[in-house]
Design an enzyme around this catalytic site. Structure first.
Site, PDB file in Angstrom:
ATOM      1  N   THR A  13       0.859  -1.132   0.012  1.00  0.00           N
ATOM      2  CA  THR A  13       0.106   0.004   0.065  1.00  0.00           C
ATOM      3  C   THR A  13       0.718   1.330  -0.099  1.00  0.00           C
ATOM      4  O   THR A  13       0.629   2.187  -0.895  1.00  0.00           O
ATOM      5  CB  THR A  13      -0.917   0.056   1.410  1.00  0.00           C
ATOM      6  OG1 THR A  13      -1.618  -1.187   1.441  1.00  0.00           O
ATOM      7  CG2 THR A  13      -1.772   1.248   1.324  1.00  0.00           C
ATOM      8  N   ALA A  33      13.669  19.937  -3.421  1.00  0.00           N
ATOM      9  CA  ALA A  33      14.774  18.978  -2.908  1.00  0.00           C
ATOM     10  C   ALA A  33      16.064  19.660  -3.386  1.00  0.00           C
ATOM     11  O   ALA A  33      17.074  19.405  -2.798  1.00  0.00           O
ATOM     12  CB  ALA A  33      14.638  17.612  -3.094  1.00  0.00           C
ATOM     13  N   ARG A  45       9.383  -9.692  -2.770  1.00  0.00           N
ATOM     14  CA  ARG A  45       9.624 -11.217  -2.692  1.00  0.00           C
ATOM     15  C   ARG A  45       8.654 -11.655  -4.023  1.00  0.00           C
ATOM     16  O   ARG A  45       8.794 -12.944  -4.428  1.00  0.00           O
ATOM     17  CB  ARG A  45       9.286 -11.881  -1.589  1.00  0.00           C
ATOM     18  CG  ARG A  45       7.615 -11.447  -1.005  1.00  0.00           C
ATOM     19  CD  ARG A  45       7.519 -12.095   0.184  1.00  0.00           C
ATOM     20  NE  ARG A  45       6.401 -11.491   0.883  1.00  0.00           N
ATOM     21  CZ  ARG A  45       5.936 -11.657   1.944  1.00  0.00           C
ATOM     22  NH1 ARG A  45       6.515 -12.412   2.867  1.00  0.00           N
ATOM     23  NH2 ARG A  45       4.747 -11.042   2.635  1.00  0.00           N
ATOM     24  N   LYS A 105       6.608   1.780  12.471  1.00  0.00           N
ATOM     25  CA  LYS A 105       6.631   2.034  13.825  1.00  0.00           C
ATOM     26  C   LYS A 105       6.950   0.842  14.831  1.00  0.00           C
ATOM     27  O   LYS A 105       7.247   1.038  15.897  1.00  0.00           O
ATOM     28  CB  LYS A 105       5.185   2.511  14.477  1.00  0.00           C
ATOM     29  CG  LYS A 105       3.985   2.005  13.713  1.00  0.00           C
ATOM     30  CD  LYS A 105       3.591   2.359  12.646  1.00  0.00           C
ATOM     31  CE  LYS A 105       2.700   1.202  11.868  1.00  0.00           C
ATOM     32  NZ  LYS A 105       1.578   1.991  11.222  1.00  0.00           N
ATOM     33  N   GLY A 134       0.286   9.112  10.530  1.00  0.00           N
ATOM     34  CA  GLY A 134      -0.038   8.854   8.877  1.00  0.00           C
ATOM     35  C   GLY A 134       0.716  10.277   8.184  1.00  0.00           C
ATOM     36  O   GLY A 134       1.871  10.428   8.298  1.00  0.00           O
ATOM     37  N   ILE A 136       0.088  13.239   8.819  1.00  0.00           N
ATOM     38  CA  ILE A 136       0.353  14.413   9.791  1.00  0.00           C
ATOM     39  C   ILE A 136       1.929  14.673  10.079  1.00  0.00           C
ATOM     40  O   ILE A 136       2.226  13.877  10.607  1.00  0.00           O
ATOM     41  CB  ILE A 136      -0.474  14.469  11.197  1.00  0.00           C
ATOM     42  CG1 ILE A 136      -1.925  13.950  10.942  1.00  0.00           C
ATOM     43  CG2 ILE A 136      -0.155  15.675  12.032  1.00  0.00           C
ATOM     44  CD1 ILE A 136      -2.370  13.742  12.355  1.00  0.00           C
ATOM     45  N   LYS A 205       3.559   3.797  18.519  1.00  0.00           N
ATOM     46  CA  LYS A 205       3.436   5.086  17.996  1.00  0.00           C
ATOM     47  C   LYS A 205       3.784   6.113  19.463  1.00  0.00           C
ATOM     48  O   LYS A 205       4.624   6.822  19.331  1.00  0.00           O
ATOM     49  CB  LYS A 205       2.356   5.470  17.225  1.00  0.00           C
ATOM     50  CG  LYS A 205       2.186   4.981  16.075  1.00  0.00           C
ATOM     51  CD  LYS A 205       0.839   5.157  15.475  1.00  0.00           C
ATOM     52  CE  LYS A 205       0.475   4.506  13.968  1.00  0.00           C
ATOM     53  NZ  LYS A 205      -0.818   4.492  13.515  1.00  0.00           N
TER      54      LYS A 205
HETATM   55  P1  NDP Z   1       1.526  -3.740   2.916  1.00  0.00           P
HETATM   56  O1  NDP Z   1       1.226  -5.161   3.629  1.00  0.00           O
HETATM   57  O2  NDP Z   1       0.634  -3.297   1.910  1.00  0.00           O
HETATM   58  O3  NDP Z   1       2.908  -4.052   2.198  1.00  0.00           O
HETATM   59  C1  NDP Z   1       4.096  -4.764   2.665  1.00  0.00           C
HETATM   60  C2  NDP Z   1       4.942  -5.113   1.553  1.00  0.00           C
HETATM   61  O4  NDP Z   1       6.107  -5.703   2.088  1.00  0.00           O
HETATM   62  C3  NDP Z   1       4.361  -5.982   0.703  1.00  0.00           C
HETATM   63  O5  NDP Z   1       4.773  -5.679  -0.794  1.00  0.00           O
HETATM   64  C4  NDP Z   1       4.933  -7.476   1.086  1.00  0.00           C
HETATM   65  O6  NDP Z   1       5.046  -8.430   0.165  1.00  0.00           O
HETATM   66  C5  NDP Z   1       6.246  -7.033   1.506  1.00  0.00           C
HETATM   67  N1  NDP Z   1       6.618  -7.803   2.489  1.00  0.00           N
HETATM   68  C6  NDP Z   1       6.411  -8.008   3.735  1.00  0.00           C
HETATM   69  N2  NDP Z   1       7.065  -9.075   4.486  1.00  0.00           N
HETATM   70  C7  NDP Z   1       8.101  -9.324   3.602  1.00  0.00           C
HETATM   71  C8  NDP Z   1       8.989 -10.243   3.502  1.00  0.00           C
HETATM   72  N3  NDP Z   1       9.275 -10.816   5.058  1.00  0.00           N
HETATM   73  N4  NDP Z   1       9.804 -10.167   2.765  1.00  0.00           N
HETATM   74  C9  NDP Z   1       9.728  -9.550   1.520  1.00  0.00           C
HETATM   75  N5  NDP Z   1       8.672  -8.632   1.389  1.00  0.00           N
HETATM   76  C10 NDP Z   1       7.882  -8.568   2.543  1.00  0.00           C
HETATM   77  O7  NDP Z   1       1.817  -3.019   4.171  1.00  0.00           O
HETATM   78  P2  NDP Z   1       1.857  -1.402   4.125  1.00  0.00           P
HETATM   79  O8  NDP Z   1       2.364  -0.737   2.791  1.00  0.00           O
HETATM   80  O9  NDP Z   1       0.464  -0.800   4.454  1.00  0.00           O
HETATM   81  O10 NDP Z   1       2.705  -0.809   5.380  1.00  0.00           O
HETATM   82  C11 NDP Z   1       4.069  -0.849   5.104  1.00  0.00           C
HETATM   83  C12 NDP Z   1       4.549  -0.106   6.346  1.00  0.00           C
HETATM   84  O11 NDP Z   1       4.256   1.008   6.416  1.00  0.00           O
HETATM   85  C13 NDP Z   1       4.242  -1.044   7.677  1.00  0.00           C
HETATM   86  O12 NDP Z   1       5.554  -0.780   8.618  1.00  0.00           O
HETATM   87  C14 NDP Z   1       3.085  -0.316   8.184  1.00  0.00           C
HETATM   88  O13 NDP Z   1       2.847  -0.259   9.347  1.00  0.00           O
HETATM   89  C15 NDP Z   1       3.468   1.083   7.782  1.00  0.00           C
HETATM   90  N6  NDP Z   1       2.497   2.175   7.679  1.00  0.00           N
HETATM   91  C16 NDP Z   1       1.511   1.953   7.012  1.00  0.00           C
HETATM   92  C17 NDP Z   1       0.220   2.746   6.771  1.00  0.00           C
HETATM   93  C18 NDP Z   1      -0.723   2.353   6.012  1.00  0.00           C
HETATM   94  O14 NDP Z   1      -1.809   3.244   5.938  1.00  0.00           O
HETATM   95  N7  NDP Z   1      -1.005   1.262   5.483  1.00  0.00           N
HETATM   96  C19 NDP Z   1       0.352   4.213   7.498  1.00  0.00           C
HETATM   97  C20 NDP Z   1       1.746   4.329   8.273  1.00  0.00           C
HETATM   98  C21 NDP Z   1       2.539   3.316   8.222  1.00  0.00           C
HETATM   99  P3  NDP Z   1       3.898  -9.130  -0.628  1.00  0.00           P
HETATM  100  O15 NDP Z   1       3.234  -8.123  -1.318  1.00  0.00           O
HETATM  101  O16 NDP Z   1       4.505 -10.373  -1.262  1.00  0.00           O
HETATM  102  O17 NDP Z   1       3.082  -9.717   0.768  1.00  0.00           O
HETATM  103  N1  HSE Z   2      -2.774   0.655  10.822  1.00  0.00           N
HETATM  104  C1  HSE Z   2      -2.250   1.959  11.122  1.00  0.00           C
HETATM  105  C2  HSE Z   2      -3.525   2.729  11.484  1.00  0.00           C
HETATM  106  C3  HSE Z   2      -1.664   2.504   9.994  1.00  0.00           C
HETATM  107  O1  HSE Z   2      -4.680   2.279  11.094  1.00  0.00           O
HETATM  108  O2  HSE Z   2      -3.299   3.940  12.137  1.00  0.00           O
HETATM  109  C4  HSE Z   2      -1.214   4.059  10.129  1.00  0.00           C
HETATM  110  O3  HSE Z   2       0.056   3.744  10.953  1.00  0.00           O
END
Ligand code: NDP
Ligand code: HSE
Length: 436
Positions: A13, A33, A45, A105, A134, A136, A205
């Site tokens: 995401t 920048a 992966r 986090k 997020g 902010i 957080k």
């Molecule tokens: P997703 O689950 O959408 O994406 C995670 C990605 O990492 C996927 O592509 C996944 O692969 C890959 N991945 C996970 N584990 C492994 C592994 N062991 N080896 C290789 N690739 C791996 O997560 P998000 O994008 O939502 O979140 C990413 C980070 O951002 C997290 O730390 C989350 O807490 C943080 N975050 C998320 C927010 C949100 O609104 N979603 C907001 C703020 C922070 P695959 O596609 O193959 O599963």
């Molecule tokens: N899962 C988290 C939330 C994503 O819902 O706030 C943002 O850190």
């Protein structure tokens, strides 16, 4: 000037949102920048999935360790989540002299002290604006904008998913399960949504925010954590009747004998701005001695709001990576050698107000027995609510709001109240904050 080259770990995401925002706004971002910011390498992966997210212009590798050490890369953007592999990759990137940007986090709550020390020793930056709130810019505000202040407390809605679920239950009458499924579909929830529901994500957080606010190490394991899973609609409705709304809050407060660090459902007055923060929106209220109270509000999760914070970090690192490391803003606002070890208080030693709901037999003297026990424990009652028993029922709920009291006193009083013959089952206790 040549573009700065970024490697992204993950293709989910936030990775997708970051790619879209960087691509769409590339010209303005480069003007800010001083040079273009370009994703040239992705570690994933599932290469086919990564190709679908990033298009044909980037190289994709499945060996994430090779990605973080690639000689052309100056910034590693960690977006895989989790704390085990992510820790190894981030430490390896730092050892290879790369700057790191992360939204993770969980990683920083568990391993932030180690990671920041490693980064400082190597003279590289670890930027993490997206890890809290997020979109902010709360890390920047707390670490830089409020730097003149002695901060006394902060309180925030810092998990978008749980706020989304509570809002949908209260105002749209949705079930818990339906609301959570919707939050997952929208990309708000963690890979393991129990982190959102059980308050763990908010505690991750909060431990980061408290470190920056008070100049203490990150101490996730000392944070008291309670989620929204046990909340009942009837308590949300009773709170509304009494002029309050229930939110999952993260609270960090400087108290006389230590620091309160706690995440739990909380009644807050409906008239406070924070009470009207609904859906995935986050809000953080911070009290400083010079500025007073300031409130920061905006989208707390989701692909592009989170990308907004990630890209801000990429721009910051691009601007500052040639600066003398000694002159950069410390990761946790205070210099690492100036952190203090103020104790984190146990929840028993926290002082706040309480909402108590008791199931009682509807007979004379019950209320007098309950209030006598509270009075003996020096717990004073601020408000009281009792509904008529339902037809043919000899039981009802009584609801009490207390004034501020130490938690261990309230717990002891509740134990005594639950011993009364006229009190049925366990009391419901929800903490209450006036946020004044
Ligand atoms: P997703 O689950 O959408 O994406 C995670 C990605 O990492 C996927 O592509 C996944 O692969 C890959 N991945 C996970 N584990 C492994 C592994 N062991 N080896 C290789 N690739 C791996 O997560 P998000 O994008 O939502 O979140 C990413 C980070 O951002 C997290 O730390 C989350 O807490 C943080 N975050 C998320 C927010 C949100 O609104 N979603 C907001 C703020 C922070 P695959 O596609 O193959 O599963
Ligand atoms: N899962 C988290 C939330 C994503 O819902 O706030 C943002 O850190």
């Amino acid at each position: 000037m040549e573009s700065i080259k970024i490697a992204v770990l993950g293709a989910g995401t936030v990775a997708g949102g970051t790619f879209r925002v960087l691509t769409r706004n590339q010209e303005e971002i480069a003007r800010r920048a001083g040079r273009a910011i370009e994703i040239t390498l992705v570690g994933a992966r599932d290469p086919a999935k990564a190709r679908a997210v990033f298009g044909p212009g980037v190289a994709i590798q499945s060996d994430l360790f090779a990605v973080v050490e690639h000689p052309d890369i100056e910034i590693v953007l960690e977006l895989i989540g989790g704390e085990t592999l992510a820790r190894e990759l981030v430490l390896r990137a730092i050892a290879a002299g790369k700057h790191v940007v992360t939204a993770n986090k969980a990683l920083l709550a568990h391993h932030g002290n180690e990671i920041f020390a490693a980064a400082q020793a190597k003279g590289v930056m670890v930027a993490f604006e997206a890890a809290v709130g997020g979109g902010i810019p709360i890390i920047k505000a707390l670490r830089e904008g409020l730097t003149a202040n002695r901060l006394s407390w902060l309180a925030g809605i810092i998990n978008g998913t749980s706020n989304f679920v509570l809002s949908a239950m209260r105002s749209e009458g949705k079930s818990f399960a339906m609301a959570l499924a919707e939050a997952k579909r929208l990309g708000y929830a963690e890979a393991d949504p129990s982190f959102d529901i059980d308050g763990i994500d908010a505690a991750h957080k909060l431990s980061i925010l408290a470190a920056i606010a008070f100049g203490i190490p990150v101490q996730f394991h000392a944070c008291y954590t309670e989620g929204i899973g046990a909340l009942e609609l009837r308590d949300m409705q009773a709170a509304e009747q009494l002029g309050y709304r229930i939110k999952l809050l993260g609270i960090a407060r400087r108290a006389e004998r230590g620091i309160e660090l706690r995440v739990h459902p909380t009644l807050i007055p409906s008239r406070r701005l924070m009470a009207s923060v609904e859906g995935v929106t986050n809000a953080i209220l911070i009290q400083g001695d010079a500025v007073g109270a300031t409130l920061y509000c905006g989208a707390g999760a989701g692909a592009e709001p989170t990308a907004s914070a990630v890209v801000a970090d990429l721009v910051d690192v691009t601007r500052l990576h040639t600066a003398d490391p000694e002159n950069r803003v410390p990761h946790l606002a205070f210099r690492l050698d100036a952190l203090v070890s103020t104790p984190i208080l146990s929840i028993d030693d926290v002082e706040t107000s309480y909402y108590l709901r008791l199931r009682v037999l509807d007979r004379p003297g019950v209320l007098a027995d309950v209030t006598r026990i509270l009075a003996d424990a020096s717990i004073s009652i601020g408000a009281f609510l009792q509904h008529e028993p339902e037809e043919n029922q000899d039981q009802t709920d009584i609801i009490l709001l207390t004034h501020r009291a130490l938690e261990w006193r309230v717990r002891a009083a509740i134990a005594a109240i639950e011993e009364l013959d006229s009190v049925l089952g366990s009391a419901v206790l929800i903490r209450l904050e006036e946020l004044a």
